[in-house]
Scaffold this active site. Structure first.
Site, PDB file in Angstrom:
ATOM      1  N   HIS A 461       0.832  -1.208   0.000  1.00  0.00           N
ATOM      2  CA  HIS A 461       0.000   0.000   0.000  1.00  0.00           C
ATOM      3  C   HIS A 461       0.865   1.255   0.000  1.00  0.00           C
ATOM      4  O   HIS A 461       0.697   2.155  -0.841  1.00  0.00           O
ATOM      5  CB  HIS A 461      -0.917  -0.016   1.226  1.00  0.00           C
ATOM      6  CG  HIS A 461      -1.782   1.194   1.369  1.00  0.00           C
ATOM      7  ND1 HIS A 461      -3.121   1.205   1.055  1.00  0.00           N
ATOM      8  CD2 HIS A 461      -1.506   2.455   1.818  1.00  0.00           C
ATOM      9  CE1 HIS A 461      -3.624   2.399   1.280  1.00  0.00           C
ATOM     10  NE2 HIS A 461      -2.660   3.181   1.754  1.00  0.00           N
ATOM     11  N   GLU A 462       1.791   1.325   0.949  1.00  0.00           N
ATOM     12  CA  GLU A 462       2.624   2.517   1.043  1.00  0.00           C
ATOM     13  C   GLU A 462       3.535   2.658  -0.168  1.00  0.00           C
ATOM     14  O   GLU A 462       3.834   3.777  -0.606  1.00  0.00           O
ATOM     15  CB  GLU A 462       3.437   2.501   2.339  1.00  0.00           C
ATOM     16  CG  GLU A 462       2.594   2.509   3.612  1.00  0.00           C
ATOM     17  CD  GLU A 462       1.581   3.640   3.671  1.00  0.00           C
ATOM     18  OE1 GLU A 462       1.831   4.708   3.054  1.00  0.00           O
ATOM     19  OE2 GLU A 462       0.524   3.470   4.319  1.00  0.00           O
ATOM     20  N   HIS A 465       1.750   4.460  -2.882  1.00  0.00           N
ATOM     21  CA  HIS A 465       1.891   5.910  -2.736  1.00  0.00           C
ATOM     22  C   HIS A 465       3.249   6.375  -3.267  1.00  0.00           C
ATOM     23  O   HIS A 465       3.354   7.411  -3.943  1.00  0.00           O
ATOM     24  CB  HIS A 465       1.789   6.302  -1.257  1.00  0.00           C
ATOM     25  CG  HIS A 465       0.403   6.342  -0.703  1.00  0.00           C
ATOM     26  ND1 HIS A 465      -0.614   7.059  -1.296  1.00  0.00           N
ATOM     27  CD2 HIS A 465      -0.125   5.790   0.427  1.00  0.00           C
ATOM     28  CE1 HIS A 465      -1.727   6.933  -0.570  1.00  0.00           C
ATOM     29  NE2 HIS A 465      -1.445   6.169   0.473  1.00  0.00           N
ATOM     30  N   HIS A 468       3.401   6.786  -6.922  1.00  0.00           N
ATOM     31  CA  HIS A 468       2.709   8.008  -7.349  1.00  0.00           C
ATOM     32  C   HIS A 468       3.685   9.187  -7.342  1.00  0.00           C
ATOM     33  O   HIS A 468       3.597  10.094  -8.190  1.00  0.00           O
ATOM     34  CB  HIS A 468       1.536   8.272  -6.401  1.00  0.00           C
ATOM     35  CG  HIS A 468       0.424   9.073  -6.992  1.00  0.00           C
ATOM     36  ND1 HIS A 468      -0.739   9.328  -6.315  1.00  0.00           N
ATOM     37  CD2 HIS A 468       0.282   9.686  -8.194  1.00  0.00           C
ATOM     38  CE1 HIS A 468      -1.540  10.055  -7.053  1.00  0.00           C
ATOM     39  NE2 HIS A 468      -0.951  10.290  -8.204  1.00  0.00           N
TER      40      HIS A 468
END
Length: 669
Positions: A461-462, A465, A468
């Site tokens: 999940h991290e 990010h 991105h």
């Protein structure tokens, strides 16, 4: 100029020279940077030339770079490696920074220049990104109160300063409660606990110099303890301490702080012409209105609660079969859910965990990024802010893209949770600038470090990010990377979680910590087959938190947030054996700053998109389909906030999604 924070950094990749920075450097460096920023703003407003995009908007974006550099370092340390000196500095800096940025956003001469450009925007021959930056800049001034006058303007400055101080105090109180509590275990208390948990408890005890294993309030310790400890009395003691964070009375109690934050937020929204804070906050998000948020959450709440009630009946029977003639309590749920998972899916967390080694999961996240986006990761040997940190250079076709830093282990100086931040964001103006991206987690430290499947999902999940930020390809830093609507920012992170559970990824990287053998196919299939297990519980605890957050802000600010929380949960008929994922006194998402205030729903809003987005890969031929990967980068990951979020998603998928994919993904359809 001996202060390293005020010097040009001649380090590799212009990374902060952590080995030369001391806590004493921050205060004088900040004062110097604030003065420099003031001078840069004055130069914009004092010029005689009529406003242009270059001499006003671009000049504004180029200003404050020294300040950004200092704050990037300071807030990294304040969140991930705090100490008493840094906590004191944070209390000092919060109102000072709020006042500084209030002066800028309230600068009438500067706002007139921005407003003049906005009025003539159709005649400025701007490219689409410049049009977006102008719109966001103008809107930002309005939402910050630039149009206010007199007493209202003065009050807005006071409100911003007060909210900054309160948010800092809330965070530090929570950190203090988490740092100060621990439960020492003797040998008898270790009975029934798996080896990985005993090892982690011993490591935590060594860090605290306790001389014995301890359970702390780190999620990576307390959750497995609640799952595996057969001692109901110890589970209750640990759970009550976990739930009491921020509500223990005394100097670290957050309840009065939460009430004041809500009241001051409401006043802020009303000064800007909104009925309440939710209406103000959601105006710029994809959801737009509190009603749209509530509709989504309630559409998920009803089937989730029904599933949780059915599960509760099963777990209660299991507990009674153990001779406990009592109602299922919150400290019982995880224990009996784990036993049920082992029985129904033949999955034992203790047997599963050795296959999720931290180092192998980092490799897996990198490998997926390599297959999808052509990225390569080279380890770097650089001085970082803590010995636990690791760094990699990210390249593509030999070209430098970013520096990625991983800080994975729990410690007393780190706030709870997991997050991604950019010490430096990607930009091409005023000069080419590559990002420095950090993932911070709170995994239990052991040798080797073993993760739960949920921990591994957090790592992916991290890293979503981080991608991105790494793949951002825009001109202006203010719209790069994760600078997007709050209910869009979780799309890349939640979408990336899907790659962890791809059979080919598990087959290659889920290898046993001792034998090195890959996870048996039968175990892998059982793991994936249990994907919906306990989803009623997980959904109920999350949605309850999101609905409480919305209720706090969608209407008059409650004088007693705890009473309002109780009212919302009663109206929902919240199952007594499940608590909110984040009760009010520890709800840092909502009270440590405005970021997720009235916005905790955004994880679920983004999940609607991530379920639909991954379906696009499946429809195209598989998780690693190159065409879909290219579209994901071109339309979402590289674009940051340079376009409207809905426009970006439609560019990728051709349409906006419905809630159906989310319900299917959670097994609630």
């Amino acid at each position: 100029m001996t202060n390293p924070l005020l010097q040009d950094w001649d380090t590799p990749f212009a990374l902060a020279p952590f080995d030369r920075i001391s806590d004493n450097d921050f205060s004088p460096a900040l004062d110097s940077a604030l003065k420099a920023h003031d001078a840069e703003i004055a130069a914009i407003t004092d010029q005689a030339e009529a406003p242009t995009f270059a001499n006003t908007i671009e000049a504004l974006k180029a200003a404050g770079r020294a300040l950004d550099k200092i704050l990037g370092v300071f807030f990294t340390l304040a969140g991930a490696d705090s100490n008493t000196a840094r906590e004191a500095l944070q209390r000092e800096f919060s109102p000072k920074l709020a006042a500084h940025f209030s002066e800028i956003s309230g600068n009438k001469r500067l706002f007139r220049r921005v407003a003049a450009l906005w009025e003539q925007r159709d005649r400025l021959d701007l490219d689409p990104e410049q049009q977006r930056v102008l719109m966001l800049t103008h809107r930002g001034f309005l939402r910050a109160g630039a149009a206010l006058q007199g007493a209202e303007e003065s009050r807005m400055k006071e409100i911003k300063a007060r909210l900054a101080s309160l948010g800092t105090q809330f965070t530090q109180n929570l950190l203090a409660d988490e740092r100060d509590w621990s439960m020492t275990l003797d040998e008898a208390d270790l009975e029934g606990l798996p080896d990985f948990l005993i090892d982690a408890a011993r490591a935590a005890g060594a860090e605290k110099q306790a001389g014995a294993p301890v359970i702390t309030l780190s999620r990576s310790l307390i959750v497995p303890f609640l799952q595996f400890s057969p001692r109901r009395d110890l589970r209750e003691r640990a759970f009550r301490a976990w739930q009491a964070r921020g509500a223990n009375g005394g100097e670290h109690d957050n309840r009065a702080i939460a009430a004041e934050i809500l009241a001051v937020r409401e006043e802020r929204a009303q000064l800007l012409g909104h009925d309440n804070f939710a209406a103000y906050k959601l105006e710029t998000e994809m959801a737009k209105t509190p009603e749209a948020v509530r509709d989504l959450l309630m559409a998920v709440w009803k089937p989730a609660r029904a599933q949780a009630e059915a599960d509760e009946r099963i777990l209660t029977r299991m507990m009674q079969d153990d001779g406990v003639n009592d109602a299922l309590a919150p400290w019982d749920w995880r224990y009996y859910a784990q036993k049920r998972r082992a029985a129904e899916h033949d999955l034992d967390e203790a047997a599963l965990k050795p296959y999720f080694q931290l180092d192998r999961m980092i490799e897996a996240a990198f490998a997926c990024a390599g297959r999808l986006f052509g990225l390569a990761f080279r380890p770097l040997d650089l001085p970082l802010y803590h010995p636990d940190c690791r760094a990699w250079e990210v390249t593509r076709d030999g070209r430098h893209l970013a520096v990625f830093i991983g800080d994975y282990f729990a410690r007393g100086s780190k706030r709870s949770g997991a997050w991604c931040s950019a010490m430096r964001g990607q930009a091409k103006f005023p000069e080419e600038q590559s990002p420095v991206v950090i993932n911070v987690c709170n995994f239990a430290k052991s040798d080797p470090a073993l993760l739960s499947h949920d921990d591994a999902r957090t790592l992916f999940h991290e890293f979503g990010h981080a991608l991105h930020q790494i793949l951002s390809d825009v001109t202006y830093e203010s719209v790069s990377g994760t600078s997007v609507a709050r209910d869009f920012v979780e799309l890349p992170s939640q979408l990336y979680e899907h790659w962890l559970d791809q059979p080919e990824v598990l087959e290659e990287f889920a290898t046993h910590a001792v034998s090195g053998a890959p996870m048996p196919a039968e175990m892998r299939d059982k793991l994936l087959g249990a994907a919906h297990f306990d989803m009623g519980f997980q959904t109920v605890e999350y949605v309850a938190s999101a609905l409480v957050d919305l209720a706090f802000h969608d209407g008059p600010a409650p004088r007693d947030p705890m009473a309002r929380q109780a009212e919302v949960l009663a109206a929902l008929d919240m199952p007594e054996a499940i608590t909110m994922r984040h009760a009010t006194p520890q709800f840092a998402h909502v009270f440590s700053g405005d970021g997720y205030a009235s916005g905790y729903y955004s994880y679920m809003w983004s999940e609607v998109m991530d379920a639909d987005a991954f379906a696009a890969f499946e429809e195209a031929g598989g998780a690693f389909d190159p065409g879909r990967a290219r579209a994901l980068e071109d339309h979402i990951l590289s674009r940051g906030g340079s376009r409207d979020a809905a426009e970006l998603y439609i560019g990728f998928r051709g349409r906006l999604p419905g809630v159906e994919a989310l319900l299917r993904g959670r097994g609630l359809d």
